[in-house]
Design a protein around this motif. Sequence first.
Motif, PDB file in Angstrom:
ATOM      1  N   THR A  28      48.390 -49.309 -32.938  1.00 10.85           N
ATOM      2  CA  THR A  28      48.645 -47.869 -32.969  1.00 10.85           C
ATOM      3  C   THR A  28      47.474 -47.186 -32.279  1.00 10.85           C
ATOM      4  N   PRO A  29      47.683 -46.604 -31.098  1.00  6.42           N
ATOM      5  CA  PRO A  29      46.553 -46.044 -30.348  1.00  6.42           C
ATOM      6  C   PRO A  29      45.831 -44.938 -31.121  1.00  6.42           C
ATOM      7  N   GLY A  30      44.517 -44.959 -31.039  1.00  5.01           N
ATOM      8  CA  GLY A  30      43.702 -43.939 -31.673  1.00  5.01           C
ATOM      9  C   GLY A  30      43.664 -42.661 -30.861  1.00  5.01           C
ATOM     10  N   THR A  31      43.108 -41.606 -31.441  1.00  2.00           N
ATOM     11  CA  THR A  31      43.074 -40.310 -30.777  1.00  2.00           C
ATOM     12  C   THR A  31      41.671 -39.739 -30.630  1.00  2.00           C
ATOM     13  N   GLN A  32      40.687 -40.328 -31.292  1.00  3.04           N
ATOM     14  CA  GLN A  32      39.329 -39.786 -31.208  1.00  3.04           C
ATOM     15  C   GLN A  32      38.779 -40.049 -29.810  1.00  3.04           C
ATOM     16  N   PRO A  33      38.444 -38.998 -29.049  1.00  3.79           N
ATOM     17  CA  PRO A  33      38.065 -39.214 -27.648  1.00  3.79           C
ATOM     18  C   PRO A  33      36.706 -39.879 -27.490  1.00  3.79           C
ATOM     19  N   LEU A  34      36.639 -40.760 -26.526  1.00  2.10           N
ATOM     20  CA  LEU A  34      35.370 -41.368 -26.126  1.00  2.10           C
ATOM     21  C   LEU A  34      34.899 -40.708 -24.824  1.00  2.10           C
ATOM     22  N   GLU A  35      33.606 -40.477 -24.745  1.00  5.09           N
ATOM     23  CA  GLU A  35      33.021 -39.932 -23.520  1.00  5.09           C
ATOM     24  C   GLU A  35      32.429 -41.036 -22.651  1.00  5.09           C
ATOM     25  N   THR A  36      32.239 -42.205 -23.221  1.00  9.50           N
ATOM     26  CA  THR A  36      31.726 -43.353 -22.463  1.00  9.50           C
ATOM     27  C   THR A  36      32.621 -44.548 -22.743  1.00  9.50           C
ATOM     28  N   ARG A  37      32.668 -45.466 -21.818  1.00  9.70           N
ATOM     29  CA  ARG A  37      33.478 -46.649 -22.065  1.00  9.70           C
ATOM     30  C   ARG A  37      32.734 -47.577 -23.040  1.00  9.70           C
ATOM     31  N   PRO A  38      33.462 -48.375 -23.810  1.00  8.81           N
ATOM     32  CA  PRO A  38      32.806 -49.274 -24.769  1.00  8.81           C
ATOM     33  C   PRO A  38      31.932 -50.305 -24.055  1.00  8.81           C
ATOM     34  N   VAL A  39      30.817 -50.630 -24.688  1.00  7.19           N
ATOM     35  CA  VAL A  39      29.943 -51.686 -24.206  1.00  7.19           C
ATOM     36  C   VAL A  39      30.098 -52.892 -25.125  1.00  7.19           C
ATOM     37  N   ALA A  97      40.342 -54.187 -22.498  1.00  5.21           N
ATOM     38  CA  ALA A  97      40.777 -53.980 -21.119  1.00  5.21           C
ATOM     39  C   ALA A  97      42.290 -53.816 -21.032  1.00  5.21           C
ATOM     40  N   LYS A  98      43.024 -54.614 -21.793  1.00  4.12           N
ATOM     41  CA  LYS A  98      44.481 -54.508 -21.789  1.00  4.12           C
ATOM     42  C   LYS A  98      44.955 -53.144 -22.280  1.00  4.12           C
ATOM     43  N   GLN A  99      44.135 -52.510 -23.138  1.00  8.01           N
ATOM     44  CA  GLN A  99      44.497 -51.206 -23.685  1.00  8.01           C
ATOM     45  C   GLN A  99      43.887 -50.050 -22.893  1.00  8.01           C
ATOM     46  N   GLY A 100      43.339 -50.337 -21.720  1.00  8.91           N
ATOM     47  CA  GLY A 100      42.876 -49.284 -20.830  1.00  8.91           C
ATOM     48  C   GLY A 100      41.477 -48.772 -21.079  1.00  8.91           C
ATOM     49  N   PHE A 101      40.654 -49.484 -21.848  1.00  7.36           N
ATOM     50  CA  PHE A 101      39.319 -48.977 -22.185  1.00  7.36           C
ATOM     51  C   PHE A 101      38.253 -49.355 -21.157  1.00  7.36           C
ATOM     52  N   ARG A 102      38.568 -50.200 -20.199  1.00  5.74           N
ATOM     53  CA  ARG A 102      37.643 -50.588 -19.127  1.00  5.74           C
ATOM     54  C   ARG A 102      36.247 -50.930 -19.669  1.00  5.74           C
ATOM     55  N   PRO A 103      36.124 -51.915 -20.528  1.00  2.00           N
ATOM     56  CA  PRO A 103      34.835 -52.203 -21.167  1.00  2.00           C
ATOM     57  C   PRO A 103      33.774 -52.659 -20.162  1.00  2.00           C
ATOM     58  N   LEU A 123      41.623 -55.815 -14.864  1.00  2.00           N
ATOM     59  CA  LEU A 123      42.163 -54.702 -15.650  1.00  2.00           C
ATOM     60  C   LEU A 123      41.213 -53.500 -15.716  1.00  2.00           C
ATOM     61  N   GLY A 124      40.119 -53.560 -14.981  1.00  2.00           N
ATOM     62  CA  GLY A 124      39.216 -52.417 -14.929  1.00  2.00           C
ATOM     63  C   GLY A 124      37.907 -52.585 -15.660  1.00  2.00           C
ATOM     64  N   GLY A 125      37.721 -53.726 -16.332  1.00  2.00           N
ATOM     65  CA  GLY A 125      36.456 -53.978 -16.998  1.00  2.00           C
ATOM     66  C   GLY A 125      35.387 -54.402 -16.000  1.00  2.00           C
ATOM     67  N   GLU A 126      34.160 -54.479 -16.478  1.00  2.00           N
ATOM     68  CA  GLU A 126      33.037 -54.860 -15.630  1.00  2.00           C
ATOM     69  C   GLU A 126      32.116 -55.774 -16.426  1.00  2.00           C
ATOM     70  N   VAL A 127      31.551 -56.771 -15.754  1.00  2.00           N
ATOM     71  CA  VAL A 127      30.615 -57.692 -16.397  1.00  2.00           C
ATOM     72  C   VAL A 127      29.290 -57.633 -15.653  1.00  2.00           C
ATOM     73  N   LEU A 128      28.219 -57.375 -16.399  1.00  2.00           N
ATOM     74  CA  LEU A 128      26.865 -57.400 -15.844  1.00  2.00           C
ATOM     75  C   LEU A 128      26.179 -58.667 -16.353  1.00  2.00           C
ATOM     76  N   PHE A 129      25.996 -59.635 -15.468  1.00  2.00           N
ATOM     77  CA  PHE A 129      25.294 -60.860 -15.838  1.00  2.00           C
ATOM     78  C   PHE A 129      23.789 -60.645 -15.739  1.00  2.00           C
ATOM     79  N   ASN A 130      23.040 -61.548 -16.359  1.00  2.00           N
ATOM     80  CA  ASN A 130      21.577 -61.495 -16.346  1.00  2.00           C
ATOM     81  C   ASN A 130      21.068 -60.139 -16.843  1.00  2.00           C
ATOM     82  N   THR A 131      21.746 -59.608 -17.841  1.00  2.00           N
ATOM     83  CA  THR A 131      21.401 -58.301 -18.392  1.00  2.00           C
ATOM     84  C   THR A 131      21.314 -58.433 -19.912  1.00  2.00           C
ATOM     85  N   ARG A 132      20.115 -58.317 -20.448  1.00  2.00           N
ATOM     86  CA  ARG A 132      19.866 -58.549 -21.869  1.00  2.00           C
ATOM     87  C   ARG A 132      19.698 -57.243 -22.623  1.00  2.00           C
TER      88      ARG A 132
END
Length: 530
Positions: A87-98, A114-120, A218-227
């Motif tokens: 059930t999709p939530g409604t509370q708006p996010l201003e940044t994508r999830p990390v 990513a499948k739900q459009g959050f582009r993590p 699906l729009g996500g991004e991966v940053l390797f070598n990032t701690r």
Amino acid sequence: MLFVRNIRMPLSASAEEAAQRAIRMAGVPARLVAGTQTAKISVDARRGTPTLVYTIAIKLLDEGAEPAFAGSAPCVFFQTNPPLELTPGTQPLETRPVVVGLGPAGLFCGLLLAKQGFRPLILERGPQMEQRMQAIHAFNEGGPLDPNANIQFGEGGAGTFSDGKLTTRIGDALCGEVTRLLLEHGAPEDIAWRQKPHIGTDRLQAVIRSLREEIVRLGGEVLFNTRLTGLETKNGRLSAVQTTAGAIPAQVAVLAVGHSARDTFEMLREQGLPLECKPFSVGFRAEHLQSDIELGLYHGAAGHPALPRGEYQLSHHVGDRCVYTFCMCPGGQVVAAASEEGGVVTNGMSYHARDGKNANAAVVISVDGRDFGGDPMRAIAFQRELERAAFRAGGGDYTAPAETLGSFLQGQGKLELGRVQPTYSRGVAAADLGSLLPDELANGLRTGLAAFGRKLRGYDAPDTLLTGLETRTSSPVRLVRGEELECLALPGLYPCGEGAGYAGGIMSAAVDGLRVARAIVQRFAPVNEL
């Protein structure tokens, strides 16, 4: 679908014969059957001669008629596997999830987001698979240890270099979703029906890459070598994560680090977040000939082509502690799993074929918060002390201390190699393994090994090879979270998976990743999508 379980067949019988018996047991007229498939198969060797025990799925031409046959015999039941519904939530996010960490928890959390459009945005302290493999190979060949690219860290997490087991005791419906996704991304088909499914480290690497590639597609991004190095807050909530690449704004972050992310645990403690001391275990790897294990399990039927590679799970209580085997790797090898300089750590892995000469498993004894006054930092310090003691005992060059079982039981510190030859890549050196552990733990392991010899013939053979030390069975800490899976002390932070203390193994970590992603999806709306 209609299922018939507990179909006991001789080793000579085919799956088709099991299916025909299932149809008869269910009382289904053959003309109504559209097809059958093996849903589960296991081996019962308790009575000497092994038998195969099938569960068969029956699909009828009229699927609506299937429930009517359920209960026609005690072994017949009807079951559906409903799709994952959100059930999709409604509370708006201003940044994508990390998402912090690209092990099983981070992968499956990131995929559902990513499948739900959050582009993590996913952060991984180590490199992607190809570079990680190069670093591990170089270390195995005698090169230096890379603290961020090793058996513990890098794309896929620690489970990448294991047997790829998918067994779990959690009983969550999301296990089926994890299996479905793994099959979709190239896992062996038999994980759907094996009693003890496994992927194997060689096949698992390709599956992990495929999962990551879909997240990116699906729009996500991966940053390797990032701690991850710190957390920023505003008005009592998470506002950003600090990393080796700089600060990244984040209203929501999933902490899916692995069980060896000690610097992360220390950072969390310094920032005042509530860490609990969690039980874990320590010990060593035990290697036997795989053929000896199968002889002990299957008796005269050992070697029959219908039987899977033999594997075991043994346990024995010694006072308030438990000695048990863990992460058994049929036909596998013992691996050099250090992630900190000056420490020796062992683990085990198998390829999908499990065709190596040796079997290995961790033989460990439990410890918990009572041993450390409830202080998780003392628990981590204990792990480090053992690893450094093993490093010194091996000669200070990542050679592992080793001892044959007969010597260990007598406390002699001898390595009297016989039929079982070591597989640990950096080499082994004779050492008194008992002296590397507190006396109570060493003596408990001796008691447990003697008990295992009574449970599985040949397990306590004198030439069984013990290689140490095994210290990373699970995370020694837990970051406290509430019913909504959010950190109680820092809203916006979601502890997840094995490192955070909520899973143990590939399947349970992946399931926890899906749970956390579901909680986020059902609470929030993606950026700019209200």
